[in-house]
Scaffold this active site. Structure first.
Site, PDB file in Angstrom:
ATOM      1  CB  CYS A   1      13.393  70.695  42.641  1.00  0.00           C
ATOM      2  SG  CYS A   1      12.342  72.120  42.407  1.00  0.00           S
TER       3      CYS A   1
ATOM      4  CG  HIS B   1      16.905  71.325  45.569  1.00  0.00           C
ATOM      5  ND1 HIS B   1      15.630  71.523  45.124  1.00  0.00           N
ATOM      6  CD2 HIS B   1      16.833  71.379  46.931  1.00  0.00           C
ATOM      7  CE1 HIS B   1      14.811  71.690  46.147  1.00  0.00           C
ATOM      8  NE2 HIS B   1      15.523  71.611  47.260  1.00  0.00           N
TER       9      HIS B   1
END
Lengths: 456, 456
Positions: free
Chosen positions: A89, A142
């Protein structure tokens, strides 16, 4: 140094890595504000990123998963058939916003609460802002969670969604200790609803409240990342067609996301912005095989997710530097500008979006160390077919890899093993040619070493 | 036949089992409307039913579970120390509304979509309505789901919640195939939020919109029934004190419910209704030990719930006719009317609430077959201490039981085994006296047989 968009004579749009850009924007708003030209429309840009969507998890890749809205956008736009990202990610997200290989910031895998990518490194948002764009994120960040590592410090005018890498779809908490992470404009808030709906709803709010300025809207979905808890309406259509219960949930999560994309398209149509909006879609990495649902995550309330994504026929899973981990479904769509029904076979890497989108927005970038992607805008428009001279570079905690032309070399850290594949002849990476092609191994190993020079 | 509440001279409030009551209420509203007397206030009645709350799952039973609002209500009211219900959900609910042993309707365990208890059998709501009450349910119904078996046909003026026996706290769907079951006024609706909050919010709406008529509000919580998905704020306080993750979730679910009760009390205070409102609290059956989370339920998305309720020191679990399955935490609270700080040791059975609450509301009931509970109102008020002459009767698919005085007999269907306990000397049912007391066994067996005569 003047920041504005090119018209006939392109002005240099210089990106620097210090905080001076923000300073400039504050002190010299009139200078920093671009002028607009009717002959070169600046599109709104909506970048939709799915989380853990594998190669065979999208309808138009002959999947059992139904994605009619994505399929339609892909069909009416240009499919990016060799679109590369990172195998997890955070690196993909860092690469997208910075235009640099994330190992430059020491980002080799999923980030925790902090990062070494600083706010000024988010050159995509800062650059678009200087070209007159309003910038918005709805969904997963993130790239850090401490106050200085939240989206508003990275060039976003508004932010909404979750800061950590995954959440419970309904409680919106991060896995460890049900950690708070849901926010609006970087401040934690409590909200009610399924994460996919909330992210879609915010995207629609952004579209409906758009002013005269063009906007950049980063829609970073949670779907189809575990843990999965899909409303039954999305599961029911698969009850007869998918036997495995977890694959069914996974398909439901994707179709739920797809419906959100359909709602975004309708919002664009409703507001008259459809033809003024460039849509990019990609997954952030390849599909994950399964999730063991350890009791340490989400307080143990989820069952093991025994089947998740599908990267067939590509080799490997999320986390791998094989094609299944890093080559993902992607397309670009802008009615009247991006050719419809086209399949773009030029290898494209997530770092390319910075120069490509800055160009699409009417800006210009200098080549060199600070920009590691290549500008593919004229190629995407169908106005050019010159293959860029470029190498793609990946570094994870387990391995490094480089692709140049049709060759891809992977070096595994622990074993020291090197593998070589010819992707044109062997896209499924079934035949390691390292022993048979020592010259190519030496050449790419040297390239890999050169690529790594600026890593942290 | 005139239906109104007694003042000085009590008029008979006759309950019949046919549809004529509803007809009467429609055709003769002026006759059916009770008159009010200042000297005998009709309290609002809030009946709060927890789902699967075990004996040791409430704070004042020396539990590690924190229930400050319930504890306060219990402390300021009268604790019902021998309050009996049925060992599973539906039978208790049928008994509460009908005032009859649920085996009269063939209800021996959890119901599906239908029931043989008809709308006119809900004599509690019909009776209260005829005494001038508005009647409301917020929460679990579990007495049927087909249109003719939904709450509005059972004497409720408004209904809200879920019709089946359990739901996912966030998707509000029933376990099999994620079946739709959430409704408002018997019509399925989609809503957003945690089930405990939604049920509480509806209760507060009812309180805040109360008119001049008294109300009966049945708050039938989902908590702490599986599947559990509690917002982290309710789990966090137990992270240091409860090691087992599922017991922690379970405790969180109860404290979440308790907070809702606190909100209800505050709504009563805010609206000036606190002193005009009788609150009854009970669990619907004893605690369940665990849940295996089969893949056939909730599409397999929940992990096994390895530890749930706690009935210590009582014997047995939900489903059993031992005390742990049927003797549950309960109390009654009405400031200025129900004695504070009192512990009521008279055995009380869920069928008693029909005559007791009708009496509390100023009505009167004839004795006999149609009413199987006893009116304990004056005892609860502390105005009488005459122990009623009564037997309690349970029938499940596995066993039947009867309690008379301090004796309890259980007959197990499959094995044919009979067990006899003296509950005063042996409340934990450690010593089966059946072999030593054949005379008592014969006497209670005959009583059991007599009790069963009217079963379906």
């Amino acid at each position: 140094m003047v920041f504005h968009r090119h018209r006939h004579h392109r002005r240099r749009f210089v990106l620097v890595r210090t905080g001076t850009l923000a300073l400039f924007a504050c002190l010299l708003p009139c200078v920093a504000t671009p002028t607009f030209a009717d002959d070169a429309p600046q599109p709104n840009i909506i970048f939709i990123l799915a989380d853990d969507l594998g190669w065979a998890d999208i309808g138009y890749h002959d999947s059992e998963v139904r994605t009619p809205h994505l399929d339609r956008l892909a069909h009416d736009g240009t499919r990016l058939n060799q679109h590369y990202v990172y195998p997890t990610c955070s690196p993909t997200r860092v690469a997208l916003l910075s235009g640099r290989f994330p190992s430059r910031f020491g980002v080799l895998g999923p980030l925790g609460s902090t990062t070494k990518m600083l706010g000024e490194d988010a050159r995509l948002t800062h650059g678009l802002r200087q070209l007159g764009y309003r910038t918005h994120i709805s969904g997963k960040w993130h790239i850090g969670e401490t106050p200085e590592h939240r989206p508003l410090g990275y060039g976003f005018d508004t932010s909404y969604g979750y800061l950590r890498g995954q959440i419970d779809p309904y409680t919106h908490r991060y896995k460890f200790g049900d950690h708070v992470t849901w926010h609006r404009d970087d401040q934690f808030v409590e909200e009610c609803g399924h994460v996919t709906d909330l992210i879609t709803d915010e995207a629609i709010r952004v579209i409906e409240s758009a002013g005269q300025e063009p906007f950049f809207l980063y829609v970073a979905h949670h779907s189809p990342h575990y843990p999965l808890n899909e409303p039954p309406k999305w599961i029911a259509p698969y009850e007869q067609t998918i036997d495995d219960v977890w694959r069914r949930h996974f398909a439901a999560a994707i179709t739920h996301l797809d419906d959100g994309v359909g709602q975004i398209v309708r919002a664009l149509e409703r507001t008259g912005l459809r033809d003024k909006t460039l849509i990019v879609f990609s997954s952030d990495n390849g599909g994950q095989q399964n999730w063991s649902a350890p009791e340490t995550e989400y307080n143990g309330r989820y069952a093991a997710h025994t089947t998740l994504g599908n990267n067939q026929p590509l080799r490997g899973w999320k986390g791998d530097l094989y094609e299944g981990g890093i080559r993902v479904p992607a397309f670009v769509n802008w009615p009247g500008h991006i050719p419809a029904g086209h399949v773009f076979e030029t290898p494209m890497h997530v770092v390319d979006w910075l120069p490509t989108l800055i160009r699409a927005a009417g800006g210009d970038l200098p080549p060199g160390e600070s920009v590691e992607g290549v500008d593919l805008w004229t190629m995407l428009l169908g106005q050019s077919s010159t293959l860029p001279d470029r190498a793609m570079y990946w570094k994870t905690r387990a391995a490094t890899a480089v692709r140049q032309g049709d060759w891809k070399l992977i070096q595994f850290h622990r074993s020291g093993r090197t593998e070589l594949f010819h992707l044109k002849d062997d896209p499924l990476e079934e035949t390691d040619l390292a022993d048979r092609q020592p010259g190519k191994v030496a050449e790419l190993s040297a390239l890999l070493k050169a690529m790594a020079v600026h890593d942290q």
